[in-house]
Scaffold this motif. Sequence first.
Motif, PDB file in Angstrom:
ATOM      1  N   PHE A 176       0.835  -1.164  -0.039  1.00  0.00           N
ATOM      2  CA  PHE A 176       0.090  -0.155  -0.031  1.00  0.00           C
ATOM      3  C   PHE A 176       0.821   1.132   0.040  1.00  0.00           C
ATOM      4  O   PHE A 176       1.896   1.221   0.790  1.00  0.00           O
ATOM      5  CB  PHE A 176      -0.796  -0.021   1.332  1.00  0.00           C
ATOM      6  N   TYR A 177       0.539   2.230  -0.771  1.00  0.00           N
ATOM      7  CA  TYR A 177       1.188   3.536  -0.859  1.00  0.00           C
ATOM      8  C   TYR A 177       0.167   4.531  -0.999  1.00  0.00           C
ATOM      9  O   TYR A 177      -0.629   4.567  -1.811  1.00  0.00           O
ATOM     10  CB  TYR A 177       2.179   3.324  -2.236  1.00  0.00           C
ATOM     11  N   ARG A 178       0.433   5.371  -0.114  1.00  0.00           N
ATOM     12  CA  ARG A 178      -0.755   6.585   0.263  1.00  0.00           C
ATOM     13  C   ARG A 178      -2.271   6.151   0.060  1.00  0.00           C
ATOM     14  O   ARG A 178      -3.082   6.730  -0.251  1.00  0.00           O
ATOM     15  CB  ARG A 178      -0.410   7.711  -0.889  1.00  0.00           C
ATOM     16  N   GLY A 179      -2.299   5.154   0.759  1.00  0.00           N
ATOM     17  CA  GLY A 179      -3.504   4.558   0.712  1.00  0.00           C
ATOM     18  C   GLY A 179      -4.054   3.626  -0.432  1.00  0.00           C
ATOM     19  O   GLY A 179      -5.388   3.273  -0.446  1.00  0.00           O
ATOM     20  N   PHE A 180      -3.450   3.404  -1.639  1.00  0.00           N
ATOM     21  CA  PHE A 180      -3.669   2.727  -2.599  1.00  0.00           C
ATOM     22  C   PHE A 180      -3.252   1.219  -2.707  1.00  0.00           C
ATOM     23  O   PHE A 180      -1.875   1.218  -2.302  1.00  0.00           O
ATOM     24  CB  PHE A 180      -3.342   3.604  -3.950  1.00  0.00           C
ATOM     25  N   CYS A 181      -3.863   0.510  -3.025  1.00  0.00           N
ATOM     26  CA  CYS A 181      -3.076  -0.876  -2.848  1.00  0.00           C
ATOM     27  C   CYS A 181      -2.634  -1.039  -4.547  1.00  0.00           C
ATOM     28  O   CYS A 181      -2.981  -0.891  -5.377  1.00  0.00           O
ATOM     29  CB  CYS A 181      -4.304  -1.991  -3.047  1.00  0.00           C
ATOM     30  N   LEU A 182      -1.363  -1.583  -4.340  1.00  0.00           N
ATOM     31  CA  LEU A 182      -0.685  -1.824  -5.676  1.00  0.00           C
ATOM     32  C   LEU A 182      -0.126  -3.290  -5.556  1.00  0.00           C
ATOM     33  O   LEU A 182       0.202  -4.013  -4.700  1.00  0.00           O
ATOM     34  CB  LEU A 182       0.734  -0.898  -5.449  1.00  0.00           C
ATOM     35  N   THR A 183      -0.238  -3.919  -6.588  1.00  0.00           N
ATOM     36  CA  THR A 183      -0.003  -5.446  -7.142  1.00  0.00           C
ATOM     37  C   THR A 183      -0.033  -5.671  -8.326  1.00  0.00           C
ATOM     38  O   THR A 183      -0.688  -4.794  -9.229  1.00  0.00           O
ATOM     39  CB  THR A 183      -1.128  -6.190  -6.136  1.00  0.00           C
ATOM     40  N   SER A 184       0.142  -6.806  -8.814  1.00  0.00           N
ATOM     41  CA  SER A 184       0.048  -7.543 -10.037  1.00  0.00           C
ATOM     42  C   SER A 184      -0.519  -8.876 -10.000  1.00  0.00           C
ATOM     43  O   SER A 184       0.064  -9.810  -9.233  1.00  0.00           O
ATOM     44  CB  SER A 184       1.611  -7.477 -10.598  1.00  0.00           C
ATOM     45  N   CYS A 185      -1.625  -9.092 -10.587  1.00  0.00           N
ATOM     46  CA  CYS A 185      -2.325 -10.379 -10.664  1.00  0.00           C
ATOM     47  C   CYS A 185      -3.045 -10.664 -11.856  1.00  0.00           C
ATOM     48  O   CYS A 185      -3.059  -9.570 -12.950  1.00  0.00           O
ATOM     49  CB  CYS A 185      -2.999 -10.619  -9.426  1.00  0.00           C
ATOM     50  N   TRP A 186      -4.139 -11.650 -11.873  1.00  0.00           N
ATOM     51  CA  TRP A 186      -4.472 -11.973 -13.280  1.00  0.00           C
ATOM     52  C   TRP A 186      -5.232 -10.973 -13.663  1.00  0.00           C
ATOM     53  O   TRP A 186      -5.346 -10.248 -14.834  1.00  0.00           O
ATOM     54  CB  TRP A 186      -5.618 -13.114 -13.032  1.00  0.00           C
ATOM     55  N   ARG A 187      -6.407 -10.415 -12.869  1.00  0.00           N
ATOM     56  CA  ARG A 187      -7.214  -9.088 -13.284  1.00  0.00           C
ATOM     57  C   ARG A 187      -7.209  -7.862 -12.336  1.00  0.00           C
ATOM     58  O   ARG A 187      -7.569  -8.308 -11.090  1.00  0.00           O
ATOM     59  CB  ARG A 187      -8.647  -9.474 -13.484  1.00  0.00           C
ATOM     60  N   ILE A 188      -6.707  -6.946 -12.715  1.00  0.00           N
ATOM     61  CA  ILE A 188      -6.613  -5.849 -11.788  1.00  0.00           C
ATOM     62  C   ILE A 188      -7.389  -4.523 -12.188  1.00  0.00           C
ATOM     63  O   ILE A 188      -7.092  -4.262 -13.376  1.00  0.00           O
ATOM     64  CB  ILE A 188      -5.180  -5.193 -11.674  1.00  0.00           C
TER      65      ILE A 188
END
Length: 444
Positions: A176-188
Amino acid sequence: MKLTNKMFITIQYINLNDQMIKRHLQDWLVFTRLLYTPAKMIINHEKAQPFSLRMVHQLLNKLTEHEDLEFVAKNGPNESYFHLVDGNLLEKHLVTQDIFLKQKQMILNYMDIKMSKRGLFGYLRSYDEYLYHNTEEIKMRLAFEETQAIEQLPKIRNQKNEIAVDCNQFAGYDIFYRGFCLTSCWRIYFSSRYHKIIPLAVVQEVQQVEQVCKVAEDVWFVELYKDPYRWQEKLNLNYQRLFRDQMGIDQLAWNNGVGILREPLIEYAYTDNIIQTVQYQNDRLQPTPKKEATHFVTRVYDIIHDNYQERRVKGTLNAQAYFPWVDEQGMKMMNYLVLNPKYSLDEGLCAYEFYLRNYLEINVADERYQEYLAILNIYLPDEFLTKIPYKPLKEKMSDIHFSRLKKRRKRIFFDLKKENNHLRVNFIPFSAMKNTNEISRIGG
C-alpha cells in the motif's frame, strides 16, 4: 505446492454515504447467495453462528457511514467478507474453482459494475497465487509449500526479528502506498483516483498483457493472461513481473528496508501536486531497464488542474538522470537513498553493493559529469552509521578503487573510482534528515 484452486475476489470502495452503503451491502448479500448458500456467519470476530437472512437484513438496514463492522458468511470452502469503517468498504469473496467456472460471466460483470460505483481498487486472482506471493511467515507457508522450496526463497528479518520470506521480491505482492493498493495479478481494476499516484496513461499503454479495457467512465481493468489457474507457468509469471515493473510499483513502495535491487523500467518524481514519470524503452519501444534505454517517455500530470503532458524522445541518458539535484555553485550533483539494513540478513551488504555499482557504473557522455562531484547520500538508522561494511564491500568490489573511510561531522564517507567514473558516498543518520516522511515510508 499444495493448491486450493479457489478464486479470490476483492473490491475496495471509498467515501460512501448511508444510502450507498446499504446498496453495496445488499448487492454483496445477493451476490454471495448467488455464488453459494451461506451456512454460518461471524460478526466482529465473535463465535460463529448459523446464517440467518432475517438477522443479516436487520443488521444491514441499521448500518451508517460511521459504523465499524466486520462480517463473514461461510459454507465449507466458500467464504464472503466485508469490513465497513468510516464510510469505506472492503469486500472479499473466496469461492471454489467449480463455482467460479460456472459463474464466471456473472462474477466478471459484478466486478465491472461495482467498480463503477465508488470503487477504488479491485482484483480477481487465484487464491493460491495470492498466498504464494503474500505469505511471509515460514510457519504459514508450510501449509502449502515444502521446506526445501521455502529454503530457496529470499529472506528478511521481520518486525519481531524473526527470519521471514521477503515477499517484496514477488510480482504478486500487495503493498500500500498513500492508501492505494499496488499489486500485479490476473485481473486488476483501477479507478481514476489512481491518477493521484500513477498517471493513468501508464496503465492504458501497458505492454505484453492480454487486454486493457475501460469498463466505465473512470474505471479500467488489466488482464495479464488468459487462464488465472495457470499462474505458475513461467510465461505467465513473466507477464506478472513485467506488469509490476512497468507500473513501477517497487519504485513507489517497499517495506523490506533495502529495496528490490533491480533496475527500474519507470521512475516517479513528485513535487507538490505534480507527478512526473519517465518510462524507459528500447529501439523497439518495448519496456527496458534504465541503463539500456534508447527511448524515453516523459509524462507530467498536474493533479489540481487536471493537466497532462506527454513527451517521447530518442537519445541517451545524461548524468542528471542519475543525480537530479545539482548545486551549480558547489559543482556537485546529488541523489539520495533511504535504507534500513536491520531487516536484511547481511546487514545490507548486497544492497550497498547494488546501489554503489548502480550509481558508479553509468555510461554518460555529458561534460558536466566529469566536472562535477557526483554524490550519493545514503540515509541510515543512527545505529548503523558505525556498521558500514567497508572492508567486505572493498573485497566484493575488487574492480573498484575505494578511498579511505572518513568521518566528518555527522556523516561517514568514501570515494569510489572505476576508470573515468567517480562517486562520493555519504552515509548519514536518520536523525540528520530533514524530511522524515521518506524514512517512515521505507523499511517500516
